[in-house]
Design a protein around this motif. Structure first.
Motif, short mmCIF file in Angstrom:
data_model
loop_
_atom_site.label_atom_id
_atom_site.label_comp_id
_atom_site.label_asym_id
_atom_site.label_seq_id
_atom_site.Cartn_x
_atom_site.Cartn_y
_atom_site.Cartn_z
N ALA A 180 0.83 -1.21 0.00
CA ALA A 180 0.00 0.00 0.00
C ALA A 180 0.86 1.26 0.00
CB ALA A 180 -0.93 0.00 1.21
N ALA A 181 1.97 1.22 0.73
CA ALA A 181 2.88 2.37 0.75
C ALA A 181 3.55 2.54 -0.60
CB ALA A 181 3.93 2.19 1.84
N ARG B 35 0.99 4.07 -2.92
CA ARG B 35 0.84 5.50 -2.62
C ARG B 35 2.01 6.30 -3.17
NH1 ARG B 35 -1.97 9.17 0.12
NH2 ARG B 35 -0.90 10.74 1.36
N ALA C 28 1.42 6.78 -6.79
CA ALA C 28 0.37 7.77 -7.03
C ALA C 28 0.89 9.18 -6.82
CB ALA C 28 -0.81 7.50 -6.10
N ILE C 29 1.63 9.40 -5.75
CA ILE C 29 2.20 10.73 -5.50
C ILE C 29 3.24 11.07 -6.57
CG2 ILE C 29 3.57 12.08 -3.87
CD1 ILE C 29 2.05 10.60 -1.64
N ALA D 180 -0.20 2.85 -10.10
CA ALA D 180 -0.77 3.12 -8.77
C ALA D 180 -2.21 2.63 -8.68
CB ALA D 180 -0.70 4.60 -8.46
N ALA E 182 -4.19 1.99 -4.44
CA ALA E 182 -4.10 2.96 -3.35
C ALA E 182 -4.01 4.37 -3.92
CB ALA E 182 -2.89 2.68 -2.47
N ALA E 183 -4.49 5.33 -3.14
CA ALA E 183 -4.39 6.76 -3.47
C ALA E 183 -4.90 7.06 -4.87
CB ALA E 183 -2.96 7.25 -3.28
#
Length: 100
Positions: free
Chosen positions: A9-10, A13, A16-17, A60, A65-66
Protein backbone atom coordinates in the motif's frame (compact mmCIF):
# COMPACT_ATOMS: atom_id res chain seq x y z
CA UNK A 1 22.01 -4.16 6.35
CA UNK A 2 18.95 -4.25 4.14
CA UNK A 3 16.45 -1.48 3.73
CA UNK A 4 12.76 -2.31 4.00
CA UNK A 5 10.85 -1.66 0.83
CA UNK A 6 7.60 -0.86 2.60
CA UNK A 7 4.20 -2.37 2.37
CA UNK A 8 2.45 -2.75 -0.99
CA UNK A 9 0.00 0.00 0.00
CA UNK A 10 2.88 2.37 0.75
CA UNK A 11 4.47 1.53 -2.59
CA UNK A 12 1.20 2.17 -4.41
CA UNK A 13 0.84 5.50 -2.62
CA UNK A 14 4.38 6.40 -3.66
CA UNK A 15 3.49 5.62 -7.29
CA UNK A 16 0.37 7.77 -7.03
CA UNK A 17 2.20 10.73 -5.50
CA UNK A 18 4.95 10.30 -8.08
CA UNK A 19 2.39 10.35 -10.88
CA UNK A 20 0.84 13.52 -9.49
CA UNK A 21 4.21 15.22 -9.06
CA UNK A 22 5.53 14.28 -12.50
CA UNK A 23 2.21 15.23 -14.10
CA UNK A 24 2.33 18.70 -12.55
CA UNK A 25 5.99 19.03 -13.51
CA UNK A 26 5.17 18.16 -17.11
CA UNK A 27 2.56 20.93 -17.23
CA UNK A 28 4.98 23.43 -15.67
CA UNK A 29 7.67 22.47 -18.19
CA UNK A 30 5.21 22.83 -21.03
CA UNK A 31 3.81 26.19 -19.97
CA UNK A 32 6.85 27.91 -18.47
CA UNK A 33 9.72 26.58 -20.54
CA UNK A 34 7.90 26.68 -23.86
CA UNK A 35 6.67 30.18 -23.05
CA UNK A 36 10.15 31.38 -22.13
CA UNK A 37 12.44 29.38 -24.41
CA UNK A 38 10.24 28.31 -27.27
CA UNK A 39 11.54 25.60 -29.55
CA UNK A 40 10.98 21.90 -29.63
CA UNK A 41 12.93 20.75 -26.54
CA UNK A 42 10.31 21.83 -23.93
CA UNK A 43 7.56 20.16 -25.97
CA UNK A 44 9.45 16.87 -26.12
CA UNK A 45 10.42 17.07 -22.43
CA UNK A 46 6.83 17.78 -21.38
CA UNK A 47 5.55 14.91 -23.51
CA UNK A 48 8.06 12.45 -22.04
CA UNK A 49 7.26 13.57 -18.49
CA UNK A 50 3.55 13.29 -19.28
CA UNK A 51 3.96 9.72 -20.50
CA UNK A 52 5.88 8.85 -17.32
CA UNK A 53 3.08 10.39 -15.21
CA UNK A 54 0.44 8.35 -17.03
CA UNK A 55 2.42 5.13 -16.55
CA UNK A 56 2.97 5.81 -12.83
CA UNK A 57 -0.71 6.64 -12.39
CA UNK A 58 -1.81 3.43 -14.06
CA UNK A 59 0.58 1.41 -11.90
CA UNK A 60 -0.77 3.12 -8.77
CA UNK A 61 -4.38 2.39 -9.71
CA UNK A 62 -3.57 -1.24 -10.46
CA UNK A 63 -1.98 -1.55 -7.00
CA UNK A 64 -5.10 -0.03 -5.46
CA UNK A 65 -4.10 2.96 -3.35
CA UNK A 66 -4.39 6.76 -3.47
CA UNK A 67 -6.71 6.82 -6.46
CA UNK A 68 -7.14 10.60 -6.28
CA UNK A 69 -3.43 11.34 -6.70
CA UNK A 70 -3.13 8.66 -9.38
CA UNK A 71 -6.05 10.00 -11.41
CA UNK A 72 -4.80 13.58 -11.07
CA UNK A 73 -1.38 12.46 -12.30
CA UNK A 74 -2.89 10.63 -15.26
CA UNK A 75 -5.01 13.65 -16.21
CA UNK A 76 -2.14 16.14 -15.85
CA UNK A 77 0.26 13.90 -17.76
CA UNK A 78 -2.21 13.20 -20.55
CA UNK A 79 -3.01 16.91 -20.80
CA UNK A 80 0.68 17.75 -21.13
CA UNK A 81 1.17 15.11 -23.82
CA UNK A 82 -1.87 16.23 -25.81
CA UNK A 83 -1.07 19.94 -25.52
CA UNK A 84 2.61 19.41 -26.30
CA UNK A 85 1.87 17.35 -29.39
CA UNK A 86 -0.89 19.73 -30.51
CA UNK A 87 1.44 22.74 -30.24
CA UNK A 88 4.18 20.83 -32.05
CA UNK A 89 1.90 19.75 -34.90
CA UNK A 90 0.37 23.23 -35.20
CA UNK A 91 3.81 24.83 -35.32
CA UNK A 92 5.16 22.38 -37.87
CA UNK A 93 2.15 22.48 -40.16
CA UNK A 94 0.99 26.06 -39.99
CA UNK A 95 3.72 28.25 -38.57
CA UNK A 96 7.04 26.56 -39.22
CA UNK A 97 8.37 28.58 -36.33
CA UNK A 98 10.25 25.97 -34.32
CA UNK A 99 13.41 26.26 -36.37
CA UNK A 100 13.37 22.63 -37.48
Amino acid sequence: MTHPTGTPAAQARAFAIGAFTVGLLSLVVLIVLFGVLGGMAPLVAASILGIVAVILGILAIRRGAARGFAIAGIVAGALAVVLGLAILIFALLFVGALGI
